[in-house]
Design an enzyme around this catalytic site. Sequence first.
Site, PDB file in Angstrom:
ATOM      1  N   HIS A  96      30.837  72.739  81.868  1.00  0.00           N
ATOM      2  CA  HIS A  96      31.294  73.933  82.588  1.00  0.00           C
ATOM      3  C   HIS A  96      32.768  73.788  82.980  1.00  0.00           C
ATOM      4  O   HIS A  96      33.563  74.703  82.781  1.00  0.00           O
ATOM      5  CB  HIS A  96      30.415  74.140  83.829  1.00  0.00           C
ATOM      6  N   GLU A  97      33.115  72.624  83.520  1.00  0.00           N
ATOM      7  CA  GLU A  97      34.511  72.413  83.933  1.00  0.00           C
ATOM      8  C   GLU A  97      35.432  72.417  82.713  1.00  0.00           C
ATOM      9  O   GLU A  97      36.544  72.946  82.779  1.00  0.00           O
ATOM     10  CB  GLU A  97      34.653  71.108  84.719  1.00  0.00           C
ATOM     11  N   HIS A 100      36.452  75.858  81.898  1.00  0.00           N
ATOM     12  CA  HIS A 100      37.615  76.373  82.650  1.00  0.00           C
ATOM     13  C   HIS A 100      38.921  75.945  81.984  1.00  0.00           C
ATOM     14  O   HIS A 100      39.895  76.698  81.987  1.00  0.00           O
ATOM     15  CB  HIS A 100      37.593  75.874  84.096  1.00  0.00           C
TER      16      HIS A 100
HETATM   17 ZN   LIG Z   1      33.413  76.798  87.637  1.00  0.00          ZN
END
Ligand SMILES: [Zn+2]
Length: 225
Positions: A96-97, A100
Amino acid sequence: MLLYLLFAMPAFLLGLWAQMRVQRSFRKYSQVGLSRNLSGAEIARRILDSQGLQHVQIEPAQGFLSDHYDPRGKVLRLSPDVFQGRSVAAAGVAAHEAGHAFQDAENWFFLRVRSAMVPTVQFGSWLGPIIFLVGFFLNLTPVAWLGIGLFGAMAVFAVVTLPVEFDASKRARQFLTSEGIVFQDEAQGVKRVLDAAALTYVAAAIQAISTLLYYAFLLTGFNRD
Ligand SMILES: [Zn+2]
């Protein structure tokens, strides 16, 4: 007081419930190992490298669920459980990171809007209530509305955060599957962890909107008297 409870209480409870849920789901899937036996840091590195983001650094961070991507420093900071963890939960959060970091590399619209709003939100969160109360009690309506404007900015920020978070999770799941890092059951666990995390952002947005409504209602009700 009753008005405050009416506006803020449901959102507050939803927020608490969402926080508990994400912690429970993270703990649960931290116990579920990955058949590939990779750590969160290794997974994030693989995903970043596969997208040509070799320049993005990965560092350990302090604290529980403190994982974040820093767009200024181009650094992905992972909490101990994720950095070293070789679990379904660690894989989900690490990916998830990394999601980003892709958004940043693409200069993705919603991430750009969100980053541009950070300074306003940082001073708005403590200055908003002060400005509002000064305007309210000194009967300076335009000043009170300025305070409400800052609450409005915080609500917009919380809403803009939603597509940023949903998109990062979507990218995370796609990459974990396409890179062959997680398999069938593991992918289900990743989805559960990321969905639970997404709910905390939904709760935060509802909280920000209900705070805005509460203060706007307080001021317009006050003016009528
Ligand atoms: Zn996030």
